[in-house]
Design an enzyme around this catalytic site. Structure first.
Site, PDB file in Angstrom:
ATOM      1  CB  CYS A   1      -0.926   0.007   1.216  1.00 65.39           C
ATOM      2  SG  CYS A   1      -2.063  -1.398   1.270  1.00 65.39           S
TER       3      CYS A   1
ATOM      4  CG  HIS B   1      12.720  -1.358   2.987  1.00 62.92           C
ATOM      5  ND1 HIS B   1      12.488  -2.544   3.651  1.00 62.92           N
ATOM      6  CD2 HIS B   1      12.348  -1.576   1.697  1.00 62.92           C
ATOM      7  CE1 HIS B   1      12.010  -3.436   2.803  1.00 62.92           C
ATOM      8  NE2 HIS B   1      11.912  -2.871   1.608  1.00 62.92           N
TER       9      HIS B   1
ATOM     10  CG  HIS C   1      -4.304  20.278   5.373  1.00 68.96           C
ATOM     11  ND1 HIS C   1      -5.496  20.646   5.966  1.00 68.96           N
ATOM     12  CD2 HIS C   1      -3.881  21.379   4.677  1.00 68.96           C
ATOM     13  CE1 HIS C   1      -5.792  21.894   5.644  1.00 68.96           C
ATOM     14  NE2 HIS C   1      -4.824  22.358   4.872  1.00 68.96           N
TER      15      HIS C   1
ATOM     16  CG  HIS D   1      -2.527   3.368   3.830  1.00 70.75           C
ATOM     17  ND1 HIS D   1      -3.356   3.288   2.730  1.00 70.75           N
ATOM     18  CD2 HIS D   1      -2.346   2.091   4.271  1.00 70.75           C
ATOM     19  CE1 HIS D   1      -3.658   2.019   2.514  1.00 70.75           C
ATOM     20  NE2 HIS D   1      -3.062   1.281   3.427  1.00 70.75           N
TER      21      HIS D   1
ATOM     22  CG  ASN E   1      -6.742  -0.638   2.544  1.00 66.38           C
ATOM     23  OD1 ASN E   1      -6.187   0.022   1.662  1.00 66.38           O
ATOM     24  ND2 ASN E   1      -6.078  -1.435   3.352  1.00 66.38           N
TER      25      ASN E   1
END
Length: 501
Positions: A225, A304, A388, A392, A425
């Protein structure tokens, strides 16, 4: 009356007092430069008129040498600056795909289709129902046509049709918004985590729109995602070496071939949560495009955590005991997301936070790491850096965790929660539905900063920071997926929404 005010102040909660103390501290540090000018002003006030006359006489005697030196230094510095300065990247516009109303899937419809498929046990159906009731979803999310048919049509051809419908639909909207010609697009990046056909998705776009032969095209797969923000970062890097170019970024996910037909609970979660959607974004490094663009790209940052086994395995595609392929979501997913976020904001903080927050964070870090003090790690107030937040919409639990960790308000979380409720989602494209929500609400003002945060398999946490170049007028927005219903939001989302079957 005066006594009453003093009495009220004493009874004021400590948290409120701390809030005002912190606000005062922030203003003090932010305006420190002006405070340093005070001693300089006092010192200049003690100089006499003769002192100033002597200074200017000395300056005039060396005027020619000074001017030559100044011009040479200016030319050298200007040359170095323009040679080393990265190209500015602008977001002309973006579009979000809104499927046909016939593809709406209520919780009742979802459970009915799951039951009619004949793939699930009673326990699995009950589990999926429980997930949906606690998901924070409304009854107007969308799924692919293949999942609404009886029997389900989960073929490769249907998956390709789904991808074409989403990609071409959203690109058509974007090109209509911007007026950019297809032949002017020099960079193309398409991301889809689980559906990666041959020819690639990017090749499908090139063929449909007859893009030029020397286009730099990429298809990103398996990145989860967070791939949407990775695509933005890749496009940004390519725009640094391709002058006067447009970059088209397309983010989507296909549901058809990734519908899990087994009974492993960790794999059933993705069936319940993922929904249909897509987004297309047009970027430019042309300087004259600044005046018609919505946003300027300020920062991209990728983290990562794949070196850690728990992070690597928390979102994992594999076969279950019956050899049915699915994506397993670990119970540690929320924890891993929190750890990835901490690593990401530790790097992002110094780039965006005001000096007042950086000092507090540094003091906390020194106290904990050097002096071994038993104090909590200071979490910077990112509300001082951004107006703002687009987080996700991966699930209710993830949003709850981030709201708590970042100390955000209900208003800050509204775009993410309403996107989760209305569209579900939609994987990597969800961040753009959230930005579209902010635009439809008329909240984007010139100079505002928006922070997009994406999470994905690997495990990755990625950030993108945008600066608004102009105030967005909702009345002038075309094809915004929220515009025809924005007045209905926000809505109250219950913790549990019982399913009527």
């Amino acid at each position: 009356m005066r006594y009453q005010k003093k009495h009220d102040l004493k009874n004021e909660p400590n948290s409120v007092k701390l809030k005002y103390m912190k606000l005062g501290y922030h203003y003090l540090v932010s305006n420190a430069m002006y405070l340093f000018l005070v001693p300089l002003t006092i010192a200049l006030a003690h100089l006499s008129v003769e002192d100033f006359i002597n200074f200017f006489n000395h300056l005039m005697l060396n005027y020619l040498n000074f001017v030559i030196l100044f011009i040479v230094l200016t030319i050298i510095l200007a040359t170095l600056y323009f040679m080393s300065r990265p190209r500015q990247v602008y977001l002309l516009n973006f579009a979000c795909y809104k499927p046909d109303p016939t593809q709406m899937c209520s919780t009742e419809t979802f459970m009915k289709q799951s039951e009619l498929s004949g793939n699930f046990t009673e326990e699995s159906l009950a589990f999926q129902k429980m997930i949906l009731e606690r998901s924070g979803y409304g009854d107007n999310t969308y799924v692919s046509k293949s999942l609404l048919k009886v029997p389900l049509n989960l073929s490769f051809e249907e998956a390709r049709k789904e991808a074409e419908m989403v990609m071409f639909g959203v690109i058509d909207e974007l090109l209509a918004k911007t007026g950019v010609k297809c032949k002017d697009i020099g960079i193309l990046v398409v991301n889809s985590s689980l559906f990666n056909p041959t020819p690639s998705l990017s090749a499908m776009v090139v063929n449909r729109y007859k893009l030029r032969g020397n286009i730099l095209s990429y298809s990103l797969g398996g990145m989860g995602c967070s791939a949407g923000l990775i695509s933005i970062d890749l496009a940004k890097q390519l725009l640094q070496v391709q002058p006067n170019s447009y970059a088209l970024v397309v983010s989507m996910e296909s549901m058809t071939l990734n519908w899990y037909r087994g009974n492993n609970r960790s794999m059933l979660i993705s069936n319940s949560l993922f929904r249909m959607g897509g987004a297309a974004i047009l970027l430019s490094n042309r300087s004259f495009d600044r005046y018609r663009s919505k946003y300027q790209l300020i920062h991209t940052l990728r983290t990562h955590k794949g070196a850690d086994d728990n992070s690597y395995n928390c979102v994992y595609q594999k076969e279950d005991n019956s050899k049915t392929v699915g994506v397993a979501l670990s119970k540690d997913l929320v924890t891993m997301a929190g750890e990835a976020l901490k690593s990401n904001i530790t790097t992002l903080g110094p780039l965006v936070l005001p000096m007042s927050e950086q000092i507090l964070f540094l003091a906390s870090l020194i106290g904990r790491k050097i002096f071994k003090m038993k104090i909590k790690q200071y979490v910077p107030d990112f509300k001082l850096a951004f107006e703002h937040f687009c987080i996700h919409a991966g699930g209710r639990a993830v949003l709850d965790e981030l709201e708590k960790n970042l100390k955000l308000t209900k208003w800050n979380m509204e775009p993410s929660r309403m996107t989760l409720y209305r569209f579900g989602n939609t994987s990597s494209s969800s961040l753009w539905y959230e930005l579209a929500y902010l635009e439809a609400k008329g909240r984007i003002k010139k100079g505002d900063r928006a922070w997009q945060i994406g999470f994905g398999s690997g495990f990755k946490c990625n950030s993108v920071v945008w600066g608004a170049l102009r105030t967005i007028d909702p009345a002038k927005e075309k094809n915004n997926p929220w515009m025809d219903e924005i007045d209905e939001f926000p809505v109250h989302v219950p913790k549990v929404a019982p399913t009527v079957t």
